[in-house]
Design an enzyme around this catalytic site. Structure first.
Site, PDB file in Angstrom:
ATOM      1  N   SER A   9       0.775  -1.129   0.003  1.00 57.17           N
ATOM      2  CA  SER A   9       0.267  -0.108   0.117  1.00 57.17           C
ATOM      3  C   SER A   9       1.104   1.048   0.140  1.00 57.17           C
ATOM      4  O   SER A   9       2.119   1.264   0.207  1.00 57.17           O
ATOM      5  CB  SER A   9      -0.922  -0.029   1.342  1.00 57.17           C
ATOM      6  OG  SER A   9      -0.221  -0.201   2.385  1.00 57.17           O
ATOM      7  N   GLU A  11       0.997   5.856   0.473  1.00 58.35           N
ATOM      8  CA  GLU A  11       0.469   7.000   0.891  1.00 58.35           C
ATOM      9  C   GLU A  11       1.059   8.000   0.292  1.00 58.35           C
ATOM     10  O   GLU A  11       2.372   8.313  -0.306  1.00 58.35           O
ATOM     11  CB  GLU A  11       1.033   7.156   2.555  1.00 58.35           C
ATOM     12  CG  GLU A  11       0.523   8.563   2.976  1.00 58.35           C
ATOM     13  CD  GLU A  11       0.974   8.742   4.453  1.00 58.35           C
ATOM     14  OE1 GLU A  11       0.642   8.091   5.391  1.00 58.35           O
ATOM     15  OE2 GLU A  11       1.764   9.682   4.506  1.00 58.35           O
ATOM     16  N   ALA A  45      -5.778  18.311   9.848  1.00 60.04           N
ATOM     17  CA  ALA A  45      -6.603  18.631  11.042  1.00 60.04           C
ATOM     18  C   ALA A  45      -7.101  19.801  10.972  1.00 60.04           C
ATOM     19  O   ALA A  45      -6.231  20.941  10.360  1.00 60.04           O
ATOM     20  CB  ALA A  45      -5.919  18.384  12.389  1.00 60.04           C
ATOM     21  N   GLN A 170       4.012   3.812  12.348  1.00 66.16           N
ATOM     22  CA  GLN A 170       5.094   4.815  12.016  1.00 66.16           C
ATOM     23  C   GLN A 170       6.223   4.220  11.396  1.00 66.16           C
ATOM     24  O   GLN A 170       6.564   3.098  11.651  1.00 66.16           O
ATOM     25  CB  GLN A 170       5.301   5.374  13.431  1.00 66.16           C
ATOM     26  CG  GLN A 170       6.442   6.830  13.002  1.00 66.16           C
ATOM     27  CD  GLN A 170       5.760   7.782  12.088  1.00 66.16           C
ATOM     28  OE1 GLN A 170       6.260   7.624  10.998  1.00 66.16           O
ATOM     29  NE2 GLN A 170       4.924   8.678  12.755  1.00 66.16           N
ATOM     30  N   PHE A 210      11.558  15.122   9.963  1.00 63.04           N
ATOM     31  CA  PHE A 210      10.347  14.019  10.374  1.00 63.04           C
ATOM     32  C   PHE A 210      10.561  13.395  11.496  1.00 63.04           C
ATOM     33  O   PHE A 210       9.647  13.113  12.349  1.00 63.04           O
ATOM     34  CB  PHE A 210      10.266  13.221   8.879  1.00 63.04           C
ATOM     35  CG  PHE A 210       9.637  14.056   7.769  1.00 63.04           C
ATOM     36  CD1 PHE A 210       9.143  15.233   7.781  1.00 63.04           C
ATOM     37  CD2 PHE A 210       9.782  13.070   6.473  1.00 63.04           C
ATOM     38  CE1 PHE A 210       8.464  15.746   6.585  1.00 63.04           C
ATOM     39  CE2 PHE A 210       9.298  13.908   5.347  1.00 63.04           C
ATOM     40  CZ  PHE A 210       8.730  15.134   5.663  1.00 63.04           C
ATOM     41  N   HIS A 260       3.644  -0.610   3.875  1.00 65.07           N
ATOM     42  CA  HIS A 260       3.076   0.658   3.446  1.00 65.07           C
ATOM     43  C   HIS A 260       4.129   1.608   3.366  1.00 65.07           C
ATOM     44  O   HIS A 260       4.858   2.111   4.196  1.00 65.07           O
ATOM     45  CB  HIS A 260       2.136   0.958   4.627  1.00 65.07           C
ATOM     46  CG  HIS A 260       1.320   2.377   4.579  1.00 65.07           C
ATOM     47  ND1 HIS A 260       0.090   2.231   3.437  1.00 65.07           N
ATOM     48  CD2 HIS A 260       1.427   3.474   4.841  1.00 65.07           C
ATOM     49  CE1 HIS A 260      -0.369   3.493   3.539  1.00 65.07           C
ATOM     50  NE2 HIS A 260       0.231   3.969   4.236  1.00 65.07           N
TER      51      HIS A 260
END
Length: 281
Positions: A9, A11, A45, A170, A210, A260
């Site tokens: 997968s 992102e 958000a 994570q 990050f 991922h």
């Protein structure tokens, strides 16, 4: 050898301008050849990129891939969340990544009506039943705001018991942290897939920033090697691809259900890592 076909997968994040959108489309089209189980789209958000998330979801759906939007409850009312989820259901979305999210600057004490990811998982299950597959976050090296490793695991288990179908971790560079986390979760009765999040290494300064924010440890040996390369981008990229290829290979060989990839909207490193692993066939 990687015994079974792992689940891949990807992102992506909403682009901020036309040029970035064009790069995203090129990357998504190229990585679609990996036949990912789904692609996720990050969420801002407090409304910062909610429109961008919805637009990116639509664009990726038009490319023929299954899309799993990130959904954050911080700063949102129940009515806000119902409107977003109703829209996603109408679009044919069947998977979500349910997150607490970060409090945007300037919001003050208004964190919305749901305060934790477990609340969001319960909310989705209450109002939408089993329509959505729900992915949640996991932190092999502990969430940076957690009180302890034990409390962090307890929060994760609570999300699973509330109705999560899968978890994405994570990113990390120490595979033992992942296997230890999985073992501890399994001991608590967790049986959902826990998919390792994989961060390609192409830019040391960006990676260090990050990692400082999310609590991911860059091993000392790796950090010193990256610092040694200075501004040599080609060497950083080659080293990073080698390190992450070996990391991902070990995870898959020892039982991880898939990978991922945090693409950062760039196909090159992910495509090369997957080619190295024989996952691009």
């Amino acid at each position: 050898m990687i015994a079974a076909t792992p689940t891949i997968s990807l992102e992506f994040f909403p682009p901020r301008d036309i040029a970035a959108q064009e790069r995203l489309v090129r990357s998504a089209k190229r990585l679609a050849a990996l036949r990912p189980a789904y692609v996720s789209v990050t969420f801002g958000a407090g409304g910062s990129t909610r429109t961008g998330t919805a637009d990116t979801v639509g664009m990726l759906q038009n490319l023929g891939v299954d899309v799993a939007p990130h959904l954050s409850c911080i700063g949102a009312t129940r009515a806000d969340l119902r409107a977003i989820l109703d829209d996603y259901r109408a679009r044919g979305i069947r998977r979500l990544v349910a997150l607490r999210g970060d409090l945007p600057s300037g919001m003050g004490g208004d964190t919305g009506e749901l305060h934790h990811a477990v609340d969001l998982v319960r909310f989705v299950r209450e109002h939408y039943g089993d329509h959505f597959l729900i992915e949640v976050a996991a932190y092999p090296e502990m969430h940076p705001q957690a009180e302890s490793a034990t409390s962090d695991l307890r929060h994760f288990v609570d999300k699973v018991r509330a109705g999560a179908d899968g978890a994405i971790t994570q990113y990390f560079f120490n595979p033992d942290a992942y296997f230890d986390f999985v073992d501890r979760a399994r001991a608590q009765g967790v049986d959902i897939p826990i998919t390792p999040g994989i961060m390609p290494v192409t830019n040391y300064i960006q990676l260090a920033r990050f990692s400082s924010m999310c609590g991911a440890e860059i091993p000392r040996w790796m950090r010193l090697r990256l610092q040694d390369f200075g501004d040599d981008k080609a060497s950083i990229r080659a080293f990073g691809i080698d390190v992450v290829t070996r990391l991902t290979a070990r995870l898959l060989e020892q039982g991880a259900p898939g990978a991922h990839f945090y693409t950062l909207n760039n196909a090159d490193a992910v495509a090369q890592i997957c080619a190295n692993l024989g996952l691009d066939a």
